[in-house]
Design a protein around this motif. Structure first.
Motif, PDB file in Angstrom:
ATOM      1  N   ALA B 327       0.930  -1.384  -0.216  1.00  0.00           N
ATOM      2  CA  ALA B 327      -0.258  -0.219   0.266  1.00  0.00           C
ATOM      3  C   ALA B 327       1.296   1.531   0.084  1.00  0.00           C
ATOM      4  CB  ALA B 327      -1.069  -0.160   1.232  1.00  0.00           C
ATOM      5  N   ASP B 328       0.367   2.377  -0.263  1.00  0.00           N
ATOM      6  CA  ASP B 328       1.013   3.503  -0.212  1.00  0.00           C
ATOM      7  C   ASP B 328       1.513   3.880   1.309  1.00  0.00           C
ATOM      8  OD1 ASP B 328       0.121   3.654  -3.053  1.00  0.00           O
ATOM      9  OD2 ASP B 328      -1.181   5.280  -2.923  1.00  0.00           O
ATOM     10  N   GLY B 329       2.941   4.522   0.954  1.00  0.00           N
ATOM     11  CA  GLY B 329       3.111   4.440   2.808  1.00  0.00           C
ATOM     12  C   GLY B 329       3.897   3.426   2.900  1.00  0.00           C
ATOM     13  N   GLU B 330       3.854   2.673   2.283  1.00  0.00           N
ATOM     14  CA  GLU B 330       4.685   1.533   3.478  1.00  0.00           C
ATOM     15  C   GLU B 330       6.441   1.724   2.594  1.00  0.00           C
ATOM     16  OE1 GLU B 330       4.162  -1.386   5.046  1.00  0.00           O
ATOM     17  OE2 GLU B 330       2.241  -0.426   5.329  1.00  0.00           O
ATOM     18  N   GLU B 331       6.682   0.679   3.280  1.00  0.00           N
ATOM     19  CA  GLU B 331       8.423   1.213   2.856  1.00  0.00           C
ATOM     20  C   GLU B 331       8.635  -0.094   2.695  1.00  0.00           C
ATOM     21  OE1 GLU B 331      10.808   2.062   6.497  1.00  0.00           O
ATOM     22  OE2 GLU B 331       9.913   3.067   7.740  1.00  0.00           O
ATOM     23  N   VAL B 333       9.008  -0.432  -1.032  1.00  0.00           N
ATOM     24  CA  VAL B 333       7.637  -0.909  -1.904  1.00  0.00           C
ATOM     25  C   VAL B 333       8.595  -0.418  -3.157  1.00  0.00           C
ATOM     26  CG1 VAL B 333       5.614  -0.738  -3.212  1.00  0.00           C
ATOM     27  CG2 VAL B 333       5.888  -0.958  -0.508  1.00  0.00           C
ATOM     28  N   ILE B 334       8.456  -1.003  -4.030  1.00  0.00           N
ATOM     29  CA  ILE B 334       9.433  -0.961  -5.354  1.00  0.00           C
ATOM     30  C   ILE B 334       8.033  -0.732  -6.629  1.00  0.00           C
ATOM     31  CG2 ILE B 334      11.213  -1.641  -7.144  1.00  0.00           C
ATOM     32  CD1 ILE B 334      12.145  -2.932  -4.715  1.00  0.00           C
ATOM     33  N   ALA B 458       6.431  -9.872  -1.493  1.00  0.00           N
ATOM     34  CA  ALA B 458       4.580  -9.397  -1.798  1.00  0.00           C
ATOM     35  C   ALA B 458       5.286  -8.910  -3.500  1.00  0.00           C
ATOM     36  CB  ALA B 458       4.086  -8.563  -1.071  1.00  0.00           C
ATOM     37  N   ILE B 459       4.084  -9.631  -4.349  1.00  0.00           N
ATOM     38  CA  ILE B 459       4.749  -8.277  -5.623  1.00  0.00           C
ATOM     39  C   ILE B 459       2.814  -8.269  -6.147  1.00  0.00           C
ATOM     40  CG2 ILE B 459       4.319 -10.497  -7.410  1.00  0.00           C
ATOM     41  CD1 ILE B 459       6.884  -9.475  -9.164  1.00  0.00           C
ATOM     42  N   GLU B 460       2.427  -6.765  -6.825  1.00  0.00           N
ATOM     43  CA  GLU B 460       1.477  -7.036  -7.651  1.00  0.00           C
ATOM     44  C   GLU B 460       1.703  -6.351  -8.868  1.00  0.00           C
ATOM     45  OE1 GLU B 460      -1.790  -4.799  -5.170  1.00  0.00           O
ATOM     46  OE2 GLU B 460      -1.082  -3.377  -6.769  1.00  0.00           O
ATOM     47  N   HIS B 461       0.497  -6.636  -9.798  1.00  0.00           N
ATOM     48  CA  HIS B 461       0.116  -7.265 -10.976  1.00  0.00           C
ATOM     49  C   HIS B 461      -0.349  -5.801 -11.409  1.00  0.00           C
ATOM     50  CE1 HIS B 461       0.021  -7.679 -15.624  1.00  0.00           C
ATOM     51  NE2 HIS B 461       0.499  -6.272 -15.735  1.00  0.00           N
ATOM     52  N   ASN B 462      -0.761  -4.355 -11.946  1.00  0.00           N
ATOM     53  CA  ASN B 462      -2.366  -3.849 -12.118  1.00  0.00           C
ATOM     54  C   ASN B 462      -1.336  -4.015 -13.707  1.00  0.00           C
ATOM     55  OD1 ASN B 462      -4.385  -2.401  -9.891  1.00  0.00           O
ATOM     56  ND2 ASN B 462      -1.529  -3.171  -9.342  1.00  0.00           N
ATOM     57  N   VAL B 463      -3.041  -3.902 -14.498  1.00  0.00           N
ATOM     58  CA  VAL B 463      -2.675  -4.062 -15.808  1.00  0.00           C
ATOM     59  C   VAL B 463      -3.903  -2.742 -16.390  1.00  0.00           C
ATOM     60  CG1 VAL B 463      -3.481  -5.793 -16.831  1.00  0.00           C
ATOM     61  CG2 VAL B 463      -2.568  -4.870 -18.863  1.00  0.00           C
ATOM     62  N   SER B 464      -3.408  -2.354 -17.427  1.00  0.00           N
ATOM     63  CA  SER B 464      -5.096  -0.738 -17.636  1.00  0.00           C
ATOM     64  C   SER B 464      -4.541  -1.662 -19.349  1.00  0.00           C
ATOM     65  CB  SER B 464      -5.073   0.335 -17.869  1.00  0.00           C
ATOM     66  OG  SER B 464      -5.531   0.889 -18.190  1.00  0.00           O
TER      67      SER B 464
END
Lengths: 156, 721
Positions: B327-331, B333-334, B458-464
């Motif tokens: 999440a935004d603000g977490e340390e 995060v790449i 943790a990893i996250e992929h957002n695709v538009s």
């Protein structure tokens, strides 16, 4: 106007607007479908044929300029007796996928091999500039080198 | 389907004989499946990533003809667009039929005489979906022939055996052709046991393509080559503006043009019919069509729309707690963002059709990937029953998803009806480029977080993306609602490293003002580019070798183990190393698409500022390989087509129109750009054939981008690189 030329060794006369692209005269009037329409602007090479032995993109070549000349299409590349070395090589390397652009590539290759019997990779890169969407370029390069071998073996 | 194989199948009064020409053949409309059936099947595709064959399988006489000279004509329900399906299917059929491969001739089934796949040819499913049904049909047919031969020869069937299309026993022999000529009707037996894989003679062998000679000799096999007696040429006016709606046309000037036979002005299009192609095109230029457009679109408008965070999101994958951890603000995060542009199909054979509409039937010859949908569209417009419309598919001069939408066939039919003669009509190249069903642009945002010991926490992929699956006539509206997300857009978008404790993938749907659809491998190209570029970025941040880093995040499941094997083998084969040597560097990437894992190592240099790909090592595991030569050909083609898209291709929108409109200006890989060396290694870690034609497109983009980074230190995240 009537234009007379030699097509695959036989004399033909066609009645067509002299400015009509030779491609459509070959495909629709003379009913030889091996020469393909890709772009109509000489940008893809699918319509490549030989006029007096030189590679020509027939979609942008007016039929009137063919008068009195020798025109060869993919259907006339081989003889009854012998498959042309380029087509032999294409068979050996199993080049085509969809196959639509392949006649144009084979005609461009056959014309190049007349000028450059032993092409380097650089010669191939500079002279074979048609478009293949299946991207069979890797096998085509092998087939071009093989065609040169076959051609040189028969002419020696 | 195979679940029905225990049922007694009864009699067939059809004969394995050469059929009537198209247009007069037996109509088989009654054997087709209903729409709800198709919907369920598509839902199955979505859930399992397996695509069953969707057509009739109960009667071998629909699939095969036997000629007097003992040739078996196989009517393929799948079209041949270069992918080699005809050859693979011939190998599979020959195996159970006990005929030589040269005794089989493969043709496209027509709707009038044969088994048509209800869905499409596409998605790398043709061989995989027919692997079981085709063997069962062929084996059943062999038993039918043996049973009939036993009766004709007056011997016990148990004393007979079949080889090379000849049935022999008790000192006598008879060819399949002879048996068929004498048989009046056939009993369709229970499906017999299938051949053991150890006995295969053709499956697994590099048999030359069955269409090789036709394609080398320039035979007239494509839709563009089709003719009908008395045929005229039609040209339809197509808009050059994005989002244009047809309002009407002033055709007065075109009417007097040379060769013009008739102008057809409909509510939704205007076309001209003339005696030749050139005359039709010349007259078309004189038609003044009126279009309404809501907006003059520019590339910046499209880029502003394709942004993660806009449009409608759908979570497509979720494991653990990735959302909170990233999440935004977490340390720690790449975040990296990637972009891919609008892509054109640019297949060499333009879309077209030859149509002949008579009082009570329509006959259409054309290149199409969706035979059944094409037929439905024409039937609807003509007011015919589907059985009154015959579609004869031809070889396709490239498919790649471009022929999944074929309203041009309907237009040819309308023009034919207007003049009472056959009409041939096709796109010119500018129209192809401006009226394509494009590969949608994408914006991919990757987020990740590493543990202290350099593993991914943790990893996250957002695709538009614009629509791929949605908006396609292949997918019924109801199903779109049920599925809820565009599975085409997120193909390749899931995290495949299941050893990561927290992962998540989200697909953002954007409706664009121009048609977007399937482009070979769908979303795989752009999504794998993002994910596998990011994996290298994370590996570097973690101070790990990118190959070992990938392996570190795989589990012991079958899918992960298969992926691990292609990764390890690709690194070995290529002699993968991280440091640049002699002005060249290697890049690694891997992905699993439709259950087929594939890994690439690309070796690149920079020459005159351009990326040059010298060598690609490709290791792929499609499960079981039917024809190793053709699987290699698909890998070679996918690698270069993928390179082309990643390094060169881009459509832009300027002052309301899509550009470029011609090859050359639309930059693509040519001979000079193709790698001089492509090393394909095939692994076979499954007991059935899987997807081949698209999976090797996945990793090529990231493999190149990762190599460029190792060479230059510059991370390129925007396609074309």
């Amino acid at each position: 106007m009537t234009t007379t030329f030699t097509l695959n060794g036989k004399q033909v006369s066609v009645d067509a607007d002299g400015n009509s692209p030779l491609l459509w005269v070959i495909r629709d009037t003379l009913d030889l479908k091996g020469t393909k329409f890709g772009c109509g602007k000489a940008a893809c090479g699918a319509c490549t044929i030989h006029v007096d032995g030189k590679a020509v993109r027939s979609c942008s070549y007016a039929v009137k300029f063919a008068a009195g000349k020798e025109v060869t299409t993919i259907e006339g590349l081989s003889t009854e007796e012998n498959m042309h070395p380029v087509q032999q090589a294409w068979m050996e390397e199993i080049v085509p996928q969809c196959g639509y652009c392949q006649p144009g590539f084979m005609m461009a290759t056959a014309a190049m091999l007349k000028e450059i019997p032993n092409p380097t990779d650089e010669d191939i890169d500079n002279n074979i500039v048609n478009v293949c969407r299946c991207a069979t370029y890797y096998r085509m390069r092998k087939a071009i080198h093989r065609a040169a071998e076959l051609q040189n073996a028969t002419t020696k | 389907m195979s679940e029905n194989k225990k049922e007694k199948k009864g009699f067939s009064r059809r004969k394995f004989l050469v059929r009537a020409a198209i247009g007069t053949g037996v109509m088989l409309g009654a054997t087709y499946c209903s729409a709800p059936f198709i919907r369920r099947k598509i839902a199955g595709v979505v859930n399992t990533a397996e695509s069953p064959y969707m057509g009739p399988t109960d009667d071998p006489t629909i699939w095969f003809e036997v000629t007097a000279d003992n040739t078996l004509i196989f009517h393929s329900p799948k079209v041949e667009m270069g992918q080699g399906t005809f050859t693979g299917l011939a190998q599979i059929a020959a195996e159970e039929l006990e005929v030589g491969i040269e005794q089989i001739k493969v043709v496209h089934a027509s709707t009038a005489t044969g088994n048509i796949d209800q869905f499409a040819t596409g998605g790398s499913t043709s061989i995989a979906s027919l692997w079981v049904p085709l063997r069962e049909i062929a084996a059943t047919m062999r038993v039918m022939l043996l049973n009939a031969a036993a009766g004709q020869m007056g011997v016990a069937v148990s004393s007979l055996s079949a080889l090379n299309g000849i049935i022999s026993g008790e000192g006598k022999s008879i060819t399949y052709g002879e048996v068929v000529a004498k048989a009046e009707e056939w009993e369709v037996p229970d499906t017999p046991a299938l051949k053991a894989s150890t006995a295969y003679k053709f499956v697994g062998k590099p048999i030359p393509r069955v269409d090789l000679e036709d394609k080398v000799m320039g035979a007239p096999i494509f839709g563009m080559d089709a003719t009908m007696p008395g045929m005229l040429y039609g040209a339809v006016v197509r808009p050059s503006s994005v989002g244009a709606t047809f309002l009407g046309a002033d055709t007065s000037e075109a009417e007097g043009m040379p060769g013009v036979v008739k102008i057809v002005l409909e509510e939704d299009f205007v076309g001209v019919i003339a005696n030749s192609y050139v005359e039709a095109e010349n007259a078309k230029k004189k038609i003044k069509a009126n279009w309404s457009t809501e907006k003059v679109w520019q590339s910046e408008d499209i880029e502003a729309m394709i942004r993660v965070g806009q449009g409608k999101p759908a979570v497509i994958q979720k494991e653990g707690n990735a959302k909170q951890l990233l999440a935004d603000g977490e340390e720690g995060v790449i975040i990296s963002e990637y972009y891919s542009p609008i892509g054109a199909h640019a297949q060499l054979e333009p879309n077209g059709a030859v149509a002949y509409v008579e009082a009570d039937k329509a006959t259409v010859i054309m290149s199409t990937q969706v035979i059944n949908i094409t037929r439905g569209e024409i039937a609807k417009r003509m007011g015919f029953k589907e059985e009154q419309v015959v579609i004869q598919p031809t070889f396709l001069g490239g498919g790649f998803g471009r022929r999944l939408h074929t309203p041009n066939a309907m237009q040819a039919a309308v023009m034919s009806r207007a003049v009472g003669k056959p009409v041939k009509s096709f796109f010119n190249r500018k129209e192809e480029f401006q009226n394509d069903t494009f590969r949608p642009p994408t914006h991919n945002v990757m987020k990740g977080k590493l543990t202290a010991d350099g593993k991914i926490e943790a990893i996250e992929h957002n695709v538009s993306s614009g629509d791929v699956f949605f908006g396609s006539p292949l997918v019924p509206r109801l199903l779109q609602t049920v599925v809820g997300t565009d599975v085409g857009a997120w193909r390749g978008g899931m995290i495949q490293y299941h050893g990561i404790p927290n992962y998540r993938a989200v697909s953002w749907r954007v409706k664009l003002p121009f048609a977007t659809s399937w482009w070979r491998s769908l979303g795989l190209l752009a999504n794998t580019f993002a994910i596998e570029s990011f994996m290298d970025e994370l590996a570097e941040k973690a101070g790990k070798d990118p190959v070992l880093f990938r392996l570190d995040h795989l589990t012991e499941t079958k899918a992960d183990l298969r992926l691990a094997k292609v990764i390890q083998r690709a690194a070995e084969e290529a002699g993968y190393h991280n440091e640049a040597r002699d002005g060249r560097a290697m890049g690694f990437a891997a992905s699993t698409d439709a259950n087929t894992p594939c890994a690439h190592v690309a070796e690149v240099s920079i020459e005159d500022g351009d990326i040059k790909v010298h060598k690609v090592t490709c290791v792929m595991d499609p499960g079981m390989v039917i024809n190793p030569d053709q699987v290699r050909a698909q890998c070679e083609g996918s690698i270069i087509m993928g390179m082309s898209a990643i390094l060169h291709e881009r459509m832009t929108v300027k002052d309301g129109s899509l550009y470029p409109v011609i090859y050359g200006a639309y930059k693509m890989a040519l001979m000079r750009d193709a790698p001089k060396e492509i090393n394909v290694v095939l692994l076979e870690n499954d007991d059935k054939p899987g997807a081949v034609g698209e999976p090797p497109l996945g990793p090529i983009g990231a493999a190149i981008a990762n190599a460029v980074y190792r060479l230059t230190g510059e991370r390129r995240r925007r396609v074309p690189l």
